[in-house]
Write an enzyme that holds these catalytic residues in place. Sequence first.
Site, short mmCIF file in Angstrom:
data_model
loop_
_atom_site.label_atom_id
_atom_site.label_comp_id
_atom_site.label_asym_id
_atom_site.label_seq_id
_atom_site.Cartn_x
_atom_site.Cartn_y
_atom_site.Cartn_z
CG ASP A 1 -1.82 1.16 1.31
OD1 ASP A 1 -2.37 1.55 0.27
OD2 ASP A 1 -1.96 1.71 2.42
CG ASP B 1 -4.01 -1.74 3.19
OD1 ASP B 1 -4.22 -1.62 1.97
OD2 ASP B 1 -3.47 -0.87 3.88
#
Length: 777
Positions: free
Chosen positions: A467, A670
Amino acid sequence: MAHNKSEPHNHNVTQPASSLQLTDPVCGMPVTKDSVNQVQHEGKRFYFCSTKCSETFKRDPKKFTGQKNKNEAAFEQVAPGTIYTCPMHPEIRQDRPGNCPKCGMALEPLMPSLEDDNPELKDFSRRFWWTLPFTVIVTVLAMFGPQLGWFSMSAQTWIELVLSIPVVLWAGQPFFVRGWQSVINSSPNMWTLIGLGTGAAFVYSVVATIVPDVFPETFMSMGRVAVYFEAAVVIISLTLFGQILELRARSQTSAAIKSLLGLAPKTARRINADGSEEDVPLTHVHEGDRLRVRPGEKVPVDGVVEDGASSLDESMLTGEPLPVSKRAGDKVIGATMNTSGSLIIRAEKVGSATVLSQIVQLVAQAQRSRAPMQRMADQVAGYFVMAVVVIAIITFFVWGTFGPQPSWVYGLINAVAVLIIACPCALGLATPMSIMVATGRGATQGVLFRDAAAIENLRKVDVLIVDKTGTLTEGRPAFEQAIPAGDTEAAEVLRLAASLDQGSEHPLADAIVSAAREQGLSLSAVNEFESGSGIGVRGQVDGKHLALGNTALMDQENVNVTIMASTAESLRTKGASVMYLSTDGQLIGLLAVSDPIKKSTPEAVKDLKAAGIRVIMATGDGISTAKAVAQQLGIDEVHGEVKPADKLDLVSKLQAEGRVVAMAGDGINDAPALAKADVGIAMGTGTDVAMNSAQVTLVKGDLRGISIARHLSDKTIANMKQNLGFAFVYNALGVPLAAGVLYPFVGLLLSPMFAALAMSLSSASVVFNALRLRKST
């Protein structure tokens, strides 16, 4: 209890703590916890059978406090909530000390404490040292008695019997108990073999001493029926010695947890409502309490700074050597050291909720988990014990039938040697010891493994998905500017966006809300707030429907962003994150927020690529912003404006291609991908949801920790293979040697005493080899 294979084992049926029998320290009478006569002395509670005894104790406690008995010591360890588990079989759990029904090892507290004192080590040491003189005398008599001529052979046999009884029946008692438990639980293990071997040698020798006439002439040696008391006692003593070495070494595997536990201060300085201050035990600190942290003191709990400024040394938890500056509004972590100024903090997380406590829990959980490699060892060990028993029986009859005289004596001794040397303990300890040491070592380097599978899988990873926000970047973005799309003023665009973002926990939202408040803008209440799962937020502000997010959200809202597309693209090429703001379906402006790249990220990405790992960025930010950051870091593959489902799909796609995928992230969005990946890696600076979904947590949120974790994974697997290889080779060579296969060629036989020594040293060597991981860098 016999093993019923149609039902799962229930190892949690326990005796109530109140029924555990204690001893009145004054009169020695048995009492229970339910006794109404109790006295608290020096942090410990004593129980009495009567008021008279309790009063006697109160008059002179020191006279009685040294008289601790075994039952009392066991009860003291059963603190409320304490769970005991087996180092080799973590599925075994119960709320009292005892032995594992599968392998016979003593159960250990699931969570070590600084005050842990291993009662098994004390017990085995006492049994070993008290009976060692008897073992030495019996051995000397057996080896040199006929030459010395001190006693007749009949008298010597009886002396050996008398001296062997305390060694076998008292010192060896735990081994026979565990051996019997292994039989009734249908779980053959090392204690099965030791019990059979020593039991056979001792019982045969007792019968030969008491009724020698039942044996044929072939059993005679030097005027008496051959006895092997020395074999039985030496095996017991050497096994005790090996267990002592192993227990001492195993205690070092929890050194990392104990060092972490030792970081926490014992007291905190609390500021009361009236302004007075007092030092209170850490257990008395509650959420919301105001605490003073003076220079040179440790921060007692997790909290936020309310007043003051200082620098905190966080190296004990994060591994970061440089002190971190803290001022009002900054978060602080319990157990970190205040190096300079005075701080007043407000407690936010106490007890088991603190970062330190969670780290300790994660490490303990990982240490008790089972590596996939262990399953093979367990299966082999189970069949191995039964095979050894069969080999021992065959050895006995082959030697008895075809061996030289006294053939059946040779058969018995060689069968005992086979049973003793073929101990599967080294095989069972091979991987758990490596896992325990590795997880402790990782914790000291800021890397937390959730389980053994993560350690085993991490070295296989060839693709890493990362990420952006909070992972590659600081995750604490700063607001840059608001640009209106029409007549709306920039300040109003910021005010509306900040009003909407009050309901969001995203770092970008924090930056916008903080900027609005710094500018003194009056924020309105938000209603019907809705998070768009990584693409933005929606809600009602001042009676208007607002949407704030990326182009994907604007498409869902049917908002045309063309008029500001070029402006947004220009900002993204500079690395800024751009969010569009719409009101009732009309674009009214955009907001730019920048998030600086972490200083450690370029080096981390470079190291990962050098290790042959394919690095992919997947972020909910716009593609231009993502590419700008990726270009600075040398990341070639970028996916922008992705939803949580898209990250999940990306992981699945790569796995379908045969890739071993790791996912690194820090946010709620996530979590699905972290859970799906072969190895999920969470930033310790991120959300609890992310950390709960991951198998590895980097305490300080530094991607360089992945390289550290991968290196430790390589070292650990190599160590596990060394241990397993040694255990297999040791048994492959030891069993035939003990069976006497070399005797026809070189006349070599392995004494059961040497077999016991080899067995003990094999287990200890596996543990000591695992301890080498503590020095892994």
